[in-house]
Design an enzyme around this catalytic site. Structure first.
Site, PDB file in Angstrom:
ATOM      1  N   ARG A 148       0.817  -1.083   0.040  1.00  0.00           N
ATOM      2  CA  ARG A 148       0.016   0.030  -0.147  1.00  0.00           C
ATOM      3  C   ARG A 148       0.962   1.239   0.113  1.00  0.00           C
ATOM      4  O   ARG A 148       2.047   1.265   0.529  1.00  0.00           O
ATOM      5  CB  ARG A 148      -0.787  -0.020   1.163  1.00  0.00           C
ATOM      6  CG  ARG A 148      -1.723  -1.049   1.516  1.00  0.00           C
ATOM      7  CD  ARG A 148      -2.538  -1.189   2.715  1.00  0.00           C
ATOM      8  NE  ARG A 148      -3.490  -2.417   2.739  1.00  0.00           N
ATOM      9  CZ  ARG A 148      -3.303  -3.315   3.482  1.00  0.00           C
ATOM     10  NH1 ARG A 148      -1.968  -3.234   4.159  1.00  0.00           N
ATOM     11  NH2 ARG A 148      -4.101  -4.337   3.719  1.00  0.00           N
ATOM     12  N   LYS A 172      -1.890  -2.148   7.942  1.00  0.00           N
ATOM     13  CA  LYS A 172      -3.211  -1.510   8.465  1.00  0.00           C
ATOM     14  C   LYS A 172      -3.368  -2.190   9.932  1.00  0.00           C
ATOM     15  O   LYS A 172      -2.921  -3.379  10.356  1.00  0.00           O
ATOM     16  CB  LYS A 172      -4.417  -2.075   7.766  1.00  0.00           C
ATOM     17  CG  LYS A 172      -4.358  -0.946   6.606  1.00  0.00           C
ATOM     18  CD  LYS A 172      -5.980  -1.459   5.904  1.00  0.00           C
ATOM     19  CE  LYS A 172      -5.985  -0.444   4.683  1.00  0.00           C
ATOM     20  NZ  LYS A 172      -7.407  -0.875   4.010  1.00  0.00           N
ATOM     21  N   HIS A 244      -2.716   2.207  -5.928  1.00  0.00           N
ATOM     22  CA  HIS A 244      -3.138   0.781  -5.536  1.00  0.00           C
ATOM     23  C   HIS A 244      -3.096  -0.060  -6.810  1.00  0.00           C
ATOM     24  O   HIS A 244      -3.239  -1.310  -6.464  1.00  0.00           O
ATOM     25  CB  HIS A 244      -4.629   0.988  -4.741  1.00  0.00           C
ATOM     26  CG  HIS A 244      -4.722   0.010  -3.763  1.00  0.00           C
ATOM     27  ND1 HIS A 244      -3.918   0.120  -2.433  1.00  0.00           N
ATOM     28  CD2 HIS A 244      -5.719  -0.971  -3.344  1.00  0.00           C
ATOM     29  CE1 HIS A 244      -4.392  -0.760  -1.521  1.00  0.00           C
ATOM     30  NE2 HIS A 244      -5.304  -1.265  -2.190  1.00  0.00           N
ATOM     31  N   ARG A 247      -0.447  -2.540  -6.543  1.00  0.00           N
ATOM     32  CA  ARG A 247      -0.943  -3.807  -5.409  1.00  0.00           C
ATOM     33  C   ARG A 247      -1.759  -4.981  -5.982  1.00  0.00           C
ATOM     34  O   ARG A 247      -1.769  -6.127  -5.962  1.00  0.00           O
ATOM     35  CB  ARG A 247      -1.384  -3.239  -4.269  1.00  0.00           C
ATOM     36  CG  ARG A 247      -1.777  -3.996  -3.241  1.00  0.00           C
ATOM     37  CD  ARG A 247      -2.152  -3.193  -2.046  1.00  0.00           C
ATOM     38  NE  ARG A 247      -2.680  -4.007  -0.922  1.00  0.00           N
ATOM     39  CZ  ARG A 247      -2.094  -4.619   0.127  1.00  0.00           C
ATOM     40  NH1 ARG A 247      -0.722  -4.875   0.167  1.00  0.00           N
ATOM     41  NH2 ARG A 247      -2.911  -5.497   0.927  1.00  0.00           N
ATOM     42  N   HIS A 270      -3.427  -9.488   3.991  1.00  0.00           N
ATOM     43  CA  HIS A 270      -4.733  -9.556   4.450  1.00  0.00           C
ATOM     44  C   HIS A 270      -5.093 -10.304   5.545  1.00  0.00           C
ATOM     45  O   HIS A 270      -4.591 -11.559   5.775  1.00  0.00           O
ATOM     46  CB  HIS A 270      -5.500 -10.159   3.208  1.00  0.00           C
ATOM     47  CG  HIS A 270      -5.742  -9.090   1.928  1.00  0.00           C
ATOM     48  ND1 HIS A 270      -6.077  -9.642   0.636  1.00  0.00           N
ATOM     49  CD2 HIS A 270      -5.410  -7.942   1.832  1.00  0.00           C
ATOM     50  CE1 HIS A 270      -5.917  -8.522  -0.140  1.00  0.00           C
ATOM     51  NE2 HIS A 270      -5.683  -7.530   0.514  1.00  0.00           N
ATOM     52  N   TYR A 279      -9.073 -11.535  -6.053  1.00  0.00           N
ATOM     53  CA  TYR A 279      -8.131 -11.685  -7.222  1.00  0.00           C
ATOM     54  C   TYR A 279      -8.171 -13.025  -8.017  1.00  0.00           C
ATOM     55  O   TYR A 279      -7.846 -13.017  -9.021  1.00  0.00           O
ATOM     56  CB  TYR A 279      -6.826 -11.495  -6.593  1.00  0.00           C
ATOM     57  CG  TYR A 279      -6.508 -10.105  -5.994  1.00  0.00           C
ATOM     58  CD1 TYR A 279      -6.402  -8.994  -6.924  1.00  0.00           C
ATOM     59  CD2 TYR A 279      -6.467  -9.903  -4.685  1.00  0.00           C
ATOM     60  CE1 TYR A 279      -6.259  -7.941  -6.323  1.00  0.00           C
ATOM     61  CE2 TYR A 279      -6.165  -8.580  -3.943  1.00  0.00           C
ATOM     62  CZ  TYR A 279      -6.292  -7.652  -4.860  1.00  0.00           C
ATOM     63  OH  TYR A 279      -6.122  -6.213  -4.478  1.00  0.00           O
TER      64      TYR A 279
END
Length: 299
Positions: A148, A172, A244, A247, A270, A279
């Site tokens: 990110r 995150k 993004h 990514r 994630h 994806y």
């Protein structure tokens, strides 16, 4: 049921001061339900006797009629509010809509670049000059590690191990991970660090920011976005391309080349596999398109 609907609308108007637009939406939603139930049973429905099963049939009928998931969710919200009012007024013992879940929203497939488009983007920064050296290192690192932008600009010198090809990433929710970086990104980072100059305001040593602006202070996510816009235009890429996108491209290319989804989940940082699974849809659609182009009996 029409009497109870009228009572509910008066309540919204008088006690909750709802707008005419809101009242109109509630009226249409609830009349729609009343008409459906009347058609199904052949008589005017009694709202106190309506069951969750009947409401589930109503939702299914809306879906079959082609209503958008957002419209169905709004109608369910109207029915829930209607029955909460009924419980308060005493004509409904329970809320039959409470057990119904809103339909899951369709997730948009992320935009990604092909390997050829990635190549054009990575070649866009000028080969000479400090800014071109930095920008190439940024683009290579974003794509190589699937970072990110916030993770990229937060990198410090102490997070890099270029010999091992590893970067320590703070993601995150303070979640940390180790991300591999390829030889191209490692080489681009070495070139950049050799010419980078730090402002006296910045900490030196392991806490020094990897990417800095022309003043020698830490780069911002907004600056990365502006930089990318320039190279998108230079490389004649789709205007939907954003930081993004690199990514997204990272994840899609890995899956296209046989990486297992659990590994990609770890590489992206994630928390849930569900987030990564989008994806696989991108990869499947890519494979399907290739199949339809190549197979003689696909069409």
């Amino acid at each position: 049921m029409h009497r109870e609907i009228a009572q509910f609308l008066r309540h919204l108007d008088a006690e909750r001061n709802s707008s005419p637009h809101t009242l109109k939406a509630y009226r249409e939603d609830l009349i729609s339900l009343a008409e459906y139930l009347a058609d199904e049973s052949g008589e005017a429905p009694d709202p106190a006797s309506i069951t969750t099963v009947e409401l589930r049939g109503y939702v299914a009928a809306l879906a079959e009629a082609g209503f958008a998931k957002t419209s169905i969710a709004r109608r369910l919200a109207s029915v829930r509010s209607f029955y909460r009012f009924g419980q308060r007024e005493g004509w409904a013992k329970a809320n039959p809509a409470a057990a119904l879940r809103n339909p899951r929203k369709s997730r948009k497939l992320p935009h990604f670049l092909t390997t050829d488009e990635i190549g054009r983007l990575l070649a866009a920064p000028p080969k000479k000059g400090k800014q071109g050296t930095r920008d190439r290192a940024i683009l290579e690192t974003l794509y190589s590690a699937g970072l990110r932008v916030s993770e990229l600009v937060g990198m410090n010198d102490g997070d890099l191990d270029l010999e091992q090809g590893i970067v320590h990433v703070r993601g995150k929710g303070r979640k940390e991970r180790l991300a591999p970086i390829g030889s191209y990104a490692a080489a681009a980072l070495r070139d950049w660090l050799a010419v980078r100059e730090l402002s006296p305001k910045e900490e030196s040593g392991r806490a020094a920011p990897v990417f800095t602006n022309r003043f020698g202070t830490r780069l911002t996510t907004r600056s990365v976005g502006r930089m990318l816009e320039k190279y998108i235009a230079t490389a004649s890429l789709d205007g939907r391309t954003s930081p993004h996108t690199l990514r997204h491209s990272f994840a899609t290319h890995l899956l296209d080349r046989g990486a297992d989804i659990r590994s990609v989940q770890e590489l992206l940082g994630h928390k849930s596999l569900v987030t990564t699974q989008i994806y696989t849809h991108v990869s499947t659609s890519t494979l399907r398109a290739a199949y339809e182009r190549a197979h003689p009996r696909a069409g």
